[in-house]
Design an enzyme around this catalytic site. Structure first.
Site, PDB file in Angstrom:
ATOM      1  N   LYS A  10     -68.756  13.440 -45.991  1.00  0.00           N
ATOM      2  CA  LYS A  10     -69.969  12.867 -45.409  1.00  0.00           C
ATOM      3  C   LYS A  10     -71.173  12.961 -46.341  1.00  0.00           C
ATOM      4  CE  LYS A  10     -68.825  13.360 -40.506  1.00  0.00           C
ATOM      5  NZ  LYS A  10     -67.384  13.477 -40.681  1.00  0.00           N
ATOM      6  N   GLU A  19     -78.680  17.086 -40.216  1.00  0.00           N
ATOM      7  CA  GLU A  19     -79.245  15.799 -39.831  1.00  0.00           C
ATOM      8  C   GLU A  19     -80.213  15.982 -38.672  1.00  0.00           C
ATOM      9  OE1 GLU A  19     -75.710  12.531 -40.771  1.00  0.00           O
ATOM     10  OE2 GLU A  19     -76.150  13.149 -38.701  1.00  0.00           O
ATOM     11  N   HIS A  79     -67.720  13.767 -27.809  1.00  0.00           N
ATOM     12  CA  HIS A  79     -67.613  12.984 -29.049  1.00  0.00           C
ATOM     13  C   HIS A  79     -66.367  12.098 -29.091  1.00  0.00           C
ATOM     14  CE1 HIS A  79     -70.983  15.283 -30.584  1.00  0.00           C
ATOM     15  NE2 HIS A  79     -70.340  16.395 -30.352  1.00  0.00           N
ATOM     16  N   ARG A 123     -60.059   2.611 -41.860  1.00  0.00           N
ATOM     17  CA  ARG A 123     -58.808   2.236 -41.200  1.00  0.00           C
ATOM     18  C   ARG A 123     -59.136   1.283 -40.060  1.00  0.00           C
ATOM     19  NH1 ARG A 123     -59.671   4.942 -36.529  1.00  0.00           N
ATOM     20  NH2 ARG A 123     -60.635   7.009 -36.634  1.00  0.00           N
TER      21      ARG A 123
END
Length: 624
Positions: free
Chosen positions: A116, A200, A235, A297
């Protein structure tokens, strides 16, 4: 063009790929574990190769066995589907090194987007907006805490190698940061073998917006518009839709253009998804939408994009992997109507969404919806893999109509005896925030038990069902099934036991000696739950555990200590169940008589299955 294809996956995505490949005239090869020997994808493929024991780490995660299966079967190409090895760059390289075609992006692109922090740095260079935060190499707790304070609480700590909701912690105050960081790093080390994190800014009203992109080996990249996946539980996506509600033309142009730049920045080839987080506090605005990550993907939710564009994304994957250019250019793609997808899982919302494994004795899914599934009636949901039963996909001219159609679909589900989240999905479709298109990723968490717990069954519905049973009405909509046949005179009581073990008692029901079935199975009664019903005897006590001994979990019966007609005392052992590597004794709840017995030694049982029925008192004389 590829002529033969091995699908390195299982379940619904394997069946989905096989369907398109067959339509294109491509020979398909399935792989399977011990648990999947009789699975639907194995029977639908032209050929199937066994690759190992049931656990995924010994079969579907064994890249060497999958490549060997492709070579053994003469397959030219490998399609990874999603999950398992689909985003494993080393596996992709091994496929290529073996002289096979990899149906996916090149390994360098997977690596570029796999971490990330590196991906965000690359996105900044490409002019893609990213969430404010810290991506630095200094991972000392002191530096991370300083950067978190600079970003401003609340913040999100994210493992750089994370995914699937793992390795993420929200922190609301500075005093909680150190503990949350340690917890996140432990989980990251366990799941990904990498403790590095980034910080973040946490968006207070987050919307999950993602853009489908597609590239070819000729330098072309297009987008196929956006999806909204904001309805999530821990999530994990629950309901997805396309396009995103509240997305105006200018914002769509900005976010889709950013997604194309992101794909071009890593020389992307094949199907991919650029995920963004949007601050939905004041609606969707281009300056409040930031890059989150890229999935290299095909996504689980790809059917909603197919429904609004008329494109078969799997066909595009096979054509691009064969070296062909993209079938359509950007100006030939347009949005038509609205599409939604609900993920139907074998799980029990009332018990914290625990998986509900076992046989699918009855399975009927709505014929008016697009169904993506890898199971069928007579099959089973095993404990080894994701317990998805199906994806229910609908398309309509408008969002309101799509929601109504999705509600129709999830409330038309019939599954027995495995439990499902169908009722939970139906209540989501009725939620006012969702219907208004103002939901965010926290909606399900805020609603809590109101969504998870089953609705109370209406007394009128129970009366109608009981009356239909004793009347032997041939036109009743309920589905008949085999079950208990109780000897003795019929009385004016009917009991309905749901899968949670609650016994619903209906008094003063007029019996009819012509009824052929003493037990029927009911589906979608008020809340898309399954019920088992039989004619009762004597006066009901109204107690929730009124003599119905149910299996508390899936397992195997290792001993049955009673027979029908036996007189038992409170606490007496009736049945011994082996589950979770432990033995569980099920005992009589009160003094009484074994009126019915379905448990047999050695038999497999599902959670909620009625094993023994105890009636109070000793048996009376039979009436001819």
């Amino acid at each position: 063009m590829i002529q033969s294809l091995l699908i390195a996956n299982r379940g619904e995505i394997a069946c989905r790929i096989i369907r398109t490949a067959r339509a294109m005239g491509v020979r398909t090869v399935a792989v399977y574990s011990d648990a999947d020997a009789e699975a639907l994808h194995v029977r639908e493929a032209d050929e199937a190769v066994h690759i190992g024991p049931s656990p995924a780490r010994e079969s579907y995660l064994r890249g060497d066995r999958i490549i060997a299966a492709a070579q053994q079967s003469g397959a030219e190409a490998i399609h990874p589907g999603y999950g398992f090895l689909s985003e494993n760059a080393d596996f992709a390289q091994s496929v290529i090194d073996a002289g096979l075609i990899w149906v996916g992006p090149n390994p360098d692109s997977i690596r570029a987007m796999g971490l990330k922090d590196a991906a965000k740095a690359r996105m900044i260079e490409a002019g893609v907006p990213v969430t404010p935060g810290y991506l630095g190499d200094d991972q000392s707790p002191e530096r991370l805490a300083t950067e978190a304070a600079a970003v401003g609480y609340p913040v999100l700590i994210k493992a750089v190698a994370g995914g699937g909701g793992k390795g993420m912690r929200r922190v609301d105050a500075a005093e909680d940061f150190a503990a949350a960081l340690l917890s996140c790093q432990r989980e990251a080390a366990s799941s990904f073998g990498n403790t590095q994190v980034l910080i973040e800014k946490y968006v207070l009203s987050p919307r999950h917006i993602e853009v489908q992109v597609f590239g070819d080996s000729h330098g072309n990249v297009v987008h196929l518009f956006e999806r909204d996946c904001s309805l999530q539980r821990r999530h994990q996506k629950v309901i997805e839709e396309a396009p995103a509600p509240g997305m105006d033309a200018a914002t769509r142009e900005a976010i889709c253009a950013a997604a194309v730049r992101a794909a071009k920045a890593v020389d992307y080839v094949g199907a991919g998804t650029i995920e963004f987080i949007a601050d939905g506090t004041d609606g969707l605005r281009a300056d409040r939408i930031w890059f989150m990550e890229m999935n290299t993907r095909l996504q689980v939710e790809h059917p909603v994009t197919e429904e609004i564009t008329g494109v078969d994304l799997v066909e595009w994957q096979l054509r691009v992997a064969s070296g062909e250019p993209l079938p359509l250019r950007q100006d030939a793609l347009a949005i038509d109507g609205w599409a939604m997808e609900a993920r139907l899982y074998a799980e029990n919302p009332a018990t914290g969404f625990l998986p509900s494994t076992g046989p699918l004795e009855h399975l009927a899914l709505p014929g008016f919806a697009r169904i993506e599934t890898g199971v069928e009636e007579g099959g089973s949901v095993t404990p080894f893999y994701d317990p998805m039963i199906a994806k229910l996909v609908v398309h309509a001219p408008s969002r309101e109509q799509a929601i109504d159609r999705l509600w129709d679909a999830v409330t038309d589900v019939e599954v027995w005896p495995v439990q499902t989240n169908a009722g939970f999905l139906g209540r989501l479709c009725e939620d006012p925030e969702f219907r208004a298109g103002t939901m965010d990723t926290g909606l399900i968490g805020r609603r809590g038990d109101a969504l998870a717990n089953p609705l109370a069954v209406e007394a009128d519905a129970l009366q109608a069902v009981a009356a239909a049973l004793v009347a032997g009405d041939a036109n009743t909509p309920w589905t008949a099934g085999s079950g208990f046949r109780l000897n003795g005179p019929a009385r004016r009581t009917v009991r309905i036991v749901d899968q949670a073990g609650q016994v619903h008692t209906v008094e003063d029901v007029v019996p009819d000696t012509d009824v052929a079935e003493e037990e029927i199975t009911l589906f979608a009664l008020g809340d898309a739950r399954s019920y088992r019903l039989w004619r009762g005897y004597g006066t009901a006590t109204g107690a929730a555990a009124d003599g119905a001994i149910l299996s508390p979990m899936p397992g195997r019966i290792i001993a049955v200590d009673v027979a029908e007609g036996d007189v038992v005392t409170k606490g007496q052992k009736l049945v011994t169940l082996e589950a979770m590597k432990m033995e569980h004794s099920l005992t009589a709840p009160f003094d009484g008589t074994v009126a019915a017995l379905t448990a047999t030694a050695g038999g497999q049982v599902n959670e909620g299955m009625v094993l023994v029925l105890i009636t109070r008192g000793e048996p009376g004389p039979e009436t001819p």
